[in-house]
Design a protein around this motif. Structure first.
Motif, PDB file in Angstrom:
ATOM      1  N   SER A   1      -3.994 -15.624  58.638  1.00  0.00           N
ATOM      2  CA  SER A   1      -5.323 -15.115  58.260  1.00  0.00           C
ATOM      3  C   SER A   1      -5.751 -15.759  56.946  1.00  0.00           C
ATOM      4  O   SER A   1      -4.919 -16.317  56.210  1.00  0.00           O
ATOM      5  CB  SER A   1      -5.283 -13.601  58.079  1.00  0.00           C
ATOM      6  N   GLY A   2      -7.036 -15.629  56.668  1.00  0.00           N
ATOM      7  CA  GLY A   2      -7.574 -16.199  55.439  1.00  0.00           C
ATOM      8  C   GLY A   2      -6.931 -15.596  54.205  1.00  0.00           C
ATOM      9  O   GLY A   2      -6.575 -16.304  53.254  1.00  0.00           O
ATOM     10  N   ALA A   3      -6.770 -14.289  54.198  1.00  0.00           N
ATOM     11  CA  ALA A   3      -6.180 -13.623  53.032  1.00  0.00           C
ATOM     12  C   ALA A   3      -4.752 -14.124  52.808  1.00  0.00           C
ATOM     13  O   ALA A   3      -4.342 -14.376  51.666  1.00  0.00           O
ATOM     14  CB  ALA A   3      -6.189 -12.108  53.247  1.00  0.00           C
TER      15      ALA A   3
ATOM     16  N   ASN B   1      -4.735 -17.453  51.194  1.00  0.00           N
ATOM     17  CA  ASN B   1      -5.017 -17.344  49.759  1.00  0.00           C
ATOM     18  C   ASN B   1      -3.807 -16.822  48.978  1.00  0.00           C
ATOM     19  O   ASN B   1      -3.523 -17.293  47.873  1.00  0.00           O
ATOM     20  CB  ASN B   1      -6.233 -16.437  49.531  1.00  0.00           C
TER      21      ASN B   1
ATOM     22  N   PHE C   1     -15.589 -13.629  47.844  1.00  0.00           N
ATOM     23  CA  PHE C   1     -14.767 -12.779  48.727  1.00  0.00           C
ATOM     24  C   PHE C   1     -13.553 -13.597  49.158  1.00  0.00           C
ATOM     25  O   PHE C   1     -13.696 -14.730  49.612  1.00  0.00           O
ATOM     26  CB  PHE C   1     -15.561 -12.333  49.958  1.00  0.00           C
ATOM     27  N   HIS C   2     -12.361 -12.988  49.032  1.00  0.00           N
ATOM     28  CA  HIS C   2     -11.148 -13.749  49.364  1.00  0.00           C
ATOM     29  C   HIS C   2     -10.178 -12.990  50.252  1.00  0.00           C
ATOM     30  O   HIS C   2      -9.087 -13.487  50.504  1.00  0.00           O
ATOM     31  CB  HIS C   2     -10.465 -14.206  48.070  1.00  0.00           C
ATOM     32  N   GLY C   3     -10.534 -11.789  50.702  1.00  0.00           N
ATOM     33  CA  GLY C   3      -9.642 -11.042  51.579  1.00  0.00           C
ATOM     34  C   GLY C   3      -9.239  -9.717  50.960  1.00  0.00           C
ATOM     35  O   GLY C   3      -9.601  -9.413  49.825  1.00  0.00           O
TER      36      GLY C   3
ATOM     37  N   GLU D   1     -15.018 -20.110  46.507  1.00  0.00           N
ATOM     38  CA  GLU D   1     -15.646 -20.541  47.761  1.00  0.00           C
ATOM     39  C   GLU D   1     -16.772 -21.494  47.361  1.00  0.00           C
ATOM     40  O   GLU D   1     -17.741 -21.043  46.740  1.00  0.00           O
ATOM     41  CB  GLU D   1     -16.311 -19.366  48.476  1.00  0.00           C
TER      42      GLU D   1
ATOM     43  N   VAL E   1     -19.628 -14.153  52.216  1.00  0.00           N
ATOM     44  CA  VAL E   1     -20.030 -12.741  52.086  1.00  0.00           C
ATOM     45  C   VAL E   1     -21.073 -12.580  50.978  1.00  0.00           C
ATOM     46  O   VAL E   1     -21.981 -11.744  51.065  1.00  0.00           O
ATOM     47  CB  VAL E   1     -18.776 -11.864  51.812  1.00  0.00           C
TER      48      VAL E   1
ATOM     49  N   ASP F   1     -11.452 -21.896  48.557  1.00  0.00           N
ATOM     50  CA  ASP F   1     -11.328 -20.978  49.696  1.00  0.00           C
ATOM     51  C   ASP F   1     -12.406 -21.376  50.697  1.00  0.00           C
ATOM     52  O   ASP F   1     -13.593 -21.065  50.523  1.00  0.00           O
ATOM     53  CB  ASP F   1     -11.509 -19.527  49.215  1.00  0.00           C
TER      54      ASP F   1
ATOM     55  N   VAL G   1     -12.226 -20.602  53.913  1.00  0.00           N
ATOM     56  CA  VAL G   1     -11.962 -19.771  55.097  1.00  0.00           C
ATOM     57  C   VAL G   1     -13.235 -19.639  55.922  1.00  0.00           C
ATOM     58  O   VAL G   1     -13.210 -19.724  57.150  1.00  0.00           O
ATOM     59  CB  VAL G   1     -11.417 -18.393  54.653  1.00  0.00           C
ATOM     60  N   GLN G   2     -14.357 -19.477  55.253  1.00  0.00           N
ATOM     61  CA  GLN G   2     -15.635 -19.301  55.952  1.00  0.00           C
ATOM     62  C   GLN G   2     -16.462 -20.587  55.978  1.00  0.00           C
ATOM     63  O   GLN G   2     -17.078 -20.911  56.978  1.00  0.00           O
ATOM     64  CB  GLN G   2     -16.427 -18.163  55.296  1.00  0.00           C
TER      65      GLN G   2
ATOM     66  N   LYS H   1     -10.675 -18.743  60.249  1.00  0.00           N
ATOM     67  CA  LYS H   1     -11.866 -18.511  61.067  1.00  0.00           C
ATOM     68  C   LYS H   1     -12.106 -19.608  62.103  1.00  0.00           C
ATOM     69  O   LYS H   1     -11.480 -19.608  63.154  1.00  0.00           O
ATOM     70  CB  LYS H   1     -13.078 -18.310  60.155  1.00  0.00           C
TER      71      LYS H   1
HETATM   72  N1  PLP Z   1     -11.922 -15.840  52.309  1.00  0.00           N
HETATM   73  C1  PLP Z   1     -13.185 -15.842  52.739  1.00  0.00           C
HETATM   74  C2  PLP Z   1     -14.158 -16.769  52.112  1.00  0.00           C
HETATM   75  C3  PLP Z   1     -13.586 -14.989  53.761  1.00  0.00           C
HETATM   76  O1  PLP Z   1     -14.860 -14.989  54.168  1.00  0.00           O
HETATM   77  C4  PLP Z   1     -12.635 -14.135  54.349  1.00  0.00           C
HETATM   78  C5  PLP Z   1     -13.020 -13.205  55.420  1.00  0.00           C
HETATM   79  O2  PLP Z   1     -14.151 -12.949  55.666  1.00  0.00           O
HETATM   80  C6  PLP Z   1     -11.321 -14.170  53.874  1.00  0.00           C
HETATM   81  C7  PLP Z   1     -10.990 -15.038  52.861  1.00  0.00           C
HETATM   82  C8  PLP Z   1     -10.269 -13.291  54.473  1.00  0.00           C
HETATM   83  O3  PLP Z   1      -9.942 -13.787  55.714  1.00  0.00           O
HETATM   84  P1  PLP Z   1      -9.136 -12.876  56.772  1.00  0.00           P
HETATM   85  O4  PLP Z   1     -10.037 -11.762  57.149  1.00  0.00           O
HETATM   86  O5  PLP Z   1      -8.837 -13.823  57.895  1.00  0.00           O
HETATM   87  O6  PLP Z   1      -7.913 -12.422  56.067  1.00  0.00           O
END
Ligand code: PLP
Length: 393
Positions: free
Chosen positions: A108-110, A113, A136-138, A188, A193, A221, A223-224, A250
């Motif tokens: 997962s993204g979190a 990180n 936003f990082h999780g 990011e 978010v 980051d 992730v998005q 994602k």
């Molecule tokens: N980092 C960013 C930029 C995100 O948008 C998200 C989730 O929306 C995350 C981290 C966390 O990812 P995850 O929900 O896969 O843990």
């Protein structure tokens, strides 16, 4: 124990933790950019399941890769070398076009990180990290500690596991806050978010320079905003910045849960046996879908489509309640003259699913990369119908 258990037969009890607000639609299947609902409606998906459905739904190559891998070998752990895992890492590094020499796959993204931060502490032997306001990082201990506003809303842990500070967005003067105690800056490049807020080349390049001056690691980051969503492999490519690490998730799996941490040679040399670990990260089915996603992004010219349709969206959709635009590619923030939630509701009534953001004025769009101009025209028509006026939809 004499506690009374809720009845499983009661339709009001679904046993799911009630932590997610629910959109008023029940999706039963999907194809391309269209969701099909239980009450037989077709809904244009401009939200992509939180930015996940990059290839759209029922993508043939992705489905084939997943099912063939499931038949051939559905799982083996990281203790067993797998060609499909190695290929996924090689493809991802090549796809990035950036100076990375090592990939650690997680779920997962979190989690990506968390591991990036761990590497930053290991390498620098420092104990402070800076992130950006509205980032936003999780929701895990380290990633949540660096998420703007989490402390007052949902963080849930008694304290943060390291020293945390936040930098105001696009503020060049505030970069002086980064000093030789700062292990890393987590950012990011285009905040998701936070409302598809693009930090821009000037700021990100200055951030890179300040990190170099202070020996601080720069973690993007993505992730998005990564994996093609900005019309380039990563936002790092778009803004001409080489970070020390990128985290991504994602779109990487297009719905199969997987994530990755990409490390520069400097970071990679600090990775020691047993320093990081996971059961499911780098699993064969994840490797197969990562390859399939990159195959599709490259083979179907999806990055060019993201750039073209993203630009068309920017030009055509500043109408009705929309008075401004921010973002990049198909991570689009439509700035509204009335609450974005109202516009979101009115769009859903017209068969279009969009997203909101932590900025109440910003409607966030994260559509599949296969979006076409005709879909944007449909959005424009709905926005014109909704109009700039009051609460009526
Ligand atoms: N980092 C960013 C930029 C995100 O948008 C998200 C989730 O929306 C995350 C981290 C966390 O990812 P995850 O929900 O896969 O843990």
């Amino acid at each position: 124990m004499s506690a009374t258990l809720p009845s499983a037969s009661s339709s009001a009890v679904d046993f799911l933790a009630p932590v997610f607000a629910q959109y008023p639609l029940e999706v039963v299947s999907a194809q391309g950019v269209w969701l099909h609902t239980a009450d037989d409606r077709r809904v244009l998906d401009l939200y992509g399941g939180h930015a996940v459905a990059a290839l759209g739904y029922a993508h043939e190559g992705w489905t084939r890769a997943l099912t063939e891998q499931a038949r051939a070998l559905n799982f083996q752990s990281n203790a067993v070398p797998l060609a499909v895992r190695t290929r996924a890492a090689q493809r991802l590094v090549r796809f990035s076009g950036l100076d990375f020499s090592s990939v650690f796959f997680v779920n997962s993204g979190a989690e990506a990180n968390e591991n990036a931060l761990k590497m930053a502490f290991t390498l620098t032997q420092r104990s402070a990290v800076l992130a950006l306001e509205h980032g936003f990082h999780g929701r895990t201990a380290a990633a949540g500690a660096l998420t703007w506003g989490a402390a007052n809303r949902w963080y849930g842990f008694p304290r943060t596991p390291f020293d945390v500070g936040f930098l105001p967005r696009r503020d060049l003067d505030a970069l002086a806050t980064i000093d030789t105690r700062t292990a890393a800056v987590l950012v990011e490049p285009v905040q998701g978010v936070g409302g598809a807020f693009d930090l821009g080349a000037e700021y990100l390049q200055a951030l890179r320079r300040r990190c170099d001056q202070t020996g601080t690691l720069l973690i993007f980051d993505e992730v998005q905003c990564g994996m093609g969503r900005c019309g380039t492999p990563f936002a790092a490519n778009l803004y001409g910045v080489q970070p020390d690490m990128i985290t991504t998730a994602k779109a990487l799996g297009n719905g199969f849960p997987c994530a990755a941490l990409l490390m520069s040679p400097r970071v990679a040399q600090a990775v020691k046996l047993d320093a990081l670990g996971t059961t499911f990260g780098g699993a064969p089915m994840a490797g197969a879908v990562i390859e399939a996603v990159i195959d599709a992004l490259e083979g179907e010219q999806l990055l060019a489509n993201v750039r073209r349709v993203g630009q068309y969206l920017r030009e055509r959709c500043q109408v009705g309640p929309v008075c401004g635009y921010q973002g990049a590619g198909l991570l689009a923030g439509l700035i509204c003259s009335r609450p974005a939630k109202e516009v979101h509701r009115a769009l859903l009534e017209r068969g279009i699913l969009a997203g909101t953001s932590s900025d109440p004025r910003v409607l966030r769009l994260l559509p599949p990369f296969i979006l076409r101009e005709e879909h944007v025209d449909q959005l424009r028509g709905a926005l014109l119908e909704i109009g700039a006026g009051g609460a009526g939809s």
